[in-house]
Design a protein around this motif. Structure first.
Motif, PDB file in Angstrom:
ATOM      1  N   THR A 180      -4.136   8.300  -3.993  1.00  0.00           N
ATOM      2  CA  THR A 180      -3.853   7.487  -4.975  1.00  0.00           C
ATOM      3  C   THR A 180      -5.127   6.626  -5.247  1.00  0.00           C
ATOM      4  OG1 THR A 180      -2.190   6.026  -6.233  1.00  0.00           O
ATOM      5  CG2 THR A 180      -2.405   5.760  -3.712  1.00  0.00           C
ATOM      6  N   ARG A 181      -5.041   6.193  -6.315  1.00  0.00           N
ATOM      7  CA  ARG A 181      -6.138   5.095  -6.648  1.00  0.00           C
ATOM      8  C   ARG A 181      -5.725   4.423  -7.880  1.00  0.00           C
ATOM      9  NH1 ARG A 181      -8.501   6.856 -11.329  1.00  0.00           N
ATOM     10  NH2 ARG A 181      -8.713   8.934 -11.471  1.00  0.00           N
ATOM     11  N   LEU A 182      -6.227   3.257  -8.298  1.00  0.00           N
ATOM     12  CA  LEU A 182      -6.118   2.624  -9.423  1.00  0.00           C
ATOM     13  C   LEU A 182      -6.519   3.131 -10.850  1.00  0.00           C
ATOM     14  CD1 LEU A 182      -6.963  -1.303  -8.663  1.00  0.00           C
ATOM     15  CD2 LEU A 182      -4.762  -0.397  -8.864  1.00  0.00           C
ATOM     16  N   GLN A 213       0.970  -1.198  -0.014  1.00  0.00           N
ATOM     17  CA  GLN A 213      -0.027  -0.040   0.236  1.00  0.00           C
ATOM     18  C   GLN A 213       0.854   1.229   0.179  1.00  0.00           C
ATOM     19  OE1 GLN A 213      -3.116  -0.264   2.843  1.00  0.00           O
ATOM     20  NE2 GLN A 213      -3.880   1.667   2.189  1.00  0.00           N
ATOM     21  N   THR A 254      -5.091  15.515 -11.299  1.00  0.00           N
ATOM     22  CA  THR A 254      -4.246  14.095 -11.326  1.00  0.00           C
ATOM     23  C   THR A 254      -3.227  13.782 -12.479  1.00  0.00           C
ATOM     24  OG1 THR A 254      -6.425  13.155 -11.010  1.00  0.00           O
ATOM     25  CG2 THR A 254      -5.216  11.606 -12.007  1.00  0.00           C
ATOM     26  N   LEU A 274      -0.979   3.051 -10.883  1.00  0.00           N
ATOM     27  CA  LEU A 274      -1.905   3.859 -10.135  1.00  0.00           C
ATOM     28  C   LEU A 274      -1.819   5.238 -10.785  1.00  0.00           C
ATOM     29  CD1 LEU A 274      -0.139   2.927  -6.697  1.00  0.00           C
ATOM     30  CD2 LEU A 274      -2.662   2.185  -7.325  1.00  0.00           C
ATOM     31  N   TRP A 327     -13.144  12.302  -3.671  1.00  0.00           N
ATOM     32  CA  TRP A 327     -11.992  11.882  -2.869  1.00  0.00           C
ATOM     33  C   TRP A 327     -12.090  10.660  -2.279  1.00  0.00           C
ATOM     34  CZ3 TRP A 327     -12.732  11.223   2.407  1.00  0.00           C
ATOM     35  CH2 TRP A 327     -14.114  11.487   2.665  1.00  0.00           C
ATOM     36  N   LYS A 328     -13.559  10.288  -2.270  1.00  0.00           N
ATOM     37  CA  LYS A 328     -13.858   8.860  -1.229  1.00  0.00           C
ATOM     38  C   LYS A 328     -13.082   7.759  -2.292  1.00  0.00           C
ATOM     39  CE  LYS A 328     -17.845  10.825   0.771  1.00  0.00           C
ATOM     40  NZ  LYS A 328     -19.363  10.794   0.943  1.00  0.00           N
ATOM     41  N   ALA A 329     -12.899   8.041  -3.442  1.00  0.00           N
ATOM     42  CA  ALA A 329     -12.286   6.782  -4.189  1.00  0.00           C
ATOM     43  C   ALA A 329     -10.802   6.705  -4.184  1.00  0.00           C
ATOM     44  CB  ALA A 329     -12.576   7.230  -5.815  1.00  0.00           C
ATOM     45  N   TYR A 330     -10.096   7.603  -3.180  1.00  0.00           N
ATOM     46  CA  TYR A 330      -8.771   7.607  -2.950  1.00  0.00           C
ATOM     47  C   TYR A 330      -8.217   7.038  -1.744  1.00  0.00           C
ATOM     48  CZ  TYR A 330      -8.332  10.454  -7.204  1.00  0.00           C
ATOM     49  OH  TYR A 330      -8.474  10.967  -8.561  1.00  0.00           O
ATOM     50  N   THR A 331      -7.044   6.497  -1.790  1.00  0.00           N
ATOM     51  CA  THR A 331      -6.193   6.052  -0.415  1.00  0.00           C
ATOM     52  C   THR A 331      -4.889   6.700  -0.372  1.00  0.00           C
ATOM     53  OG1 THR A 331      -5.299   4.187  -1.542  1.00  0.00           O
ATOM     54  CG2 THR A 331      -7.633   4.028  -0.617  1.00  0.00           C
TER      55      THR A 331
END
Length: 125
Positions: free
Chosen positions: A98-100, A1, A50, A32, A109-113
Motif C-alpha cells: 500500500t501507499r498513499l 500502519q 492498483t 490509501l 515498488w519502492k514507493a510501497y509499504t
C-alpha cells in the motif's frame, strides 16, 4: 500502519484461474491505494495492478490488462487479484502493498509499504 497477508496461490495448469486474496490489518485509511506486484527470483518486483481503498478505481500494467482483475471486498478490508487463463510466465510470488493515494499510476515498488510474505503461483505447461 497497514500490513497484509496474502493467500490463494497454488499450482495450476496453463489455462486455469486463481483468485488471490490480500487481507489487511492495522490502521487503514480511505486515502490509501493497494497494489499487487509479482516477483520472480533474481528479478525486481513487477507492478501488476492498483485499486483505491474503496474499490472504486483501478489501474493495470499493460501486461495485466485482459486477464487480471483487481478488486476489494465490499464488507471487509480484503483485496483480490483474479487471474484467468494462467500462463507459465505468470509463475511468481505475488505480493500486495500500500501507499498513499490518490494517484494510481505510481508503479515503483519502492514507493510501497506493508509487504506481506506473498503467495506462490506456479503454472505448469
Amino acid at each position: 500502519q497497514v500490513q497484509f497477508l496474502e493467500s490463494g496461490g497454488g499450482l495450476v495448469q496453463a489455462g486455469g484461474s486463481l483468485r488471490l486474496s490480500c487481507a489487511a490489518s492495522g490502521r487503514a485509511s480511505s486515502t490509501l491505494v493497494v497494489s499487487w506486484f509479482r516477483q520472480v527470483p533474481g528479478t525486481e518486483r513487477q507492478f501488476v495492478a492498483t485499486v483505491t481503498w474503496n474499490g472504486a478505481y483501478t489501474y493495470y500494467a499493460d501486461s495485466a490488462k485482459g486477464r487480471f482483475t483487481i478488486s476489494k471486498d465490499k464488507t471487509k478490508d480484503t483485496f483480490y487479484l483474479q487471474i484467468n487463463n494462467l500462463q507459465p510466465e505468470d509463475t511468481a510470488v505475488y505480493h500486495c502493498a500500500t501507499r498513499l493515494g490518490p494517484h494510481l499510476r505510481i508503479t515503483n515498488w519502492k514507493a510501497y509499504t506493508g509487504w506481506g510474505q506473498g503467495t506462490q503461483v506456479t503454472v505448469s505447461s
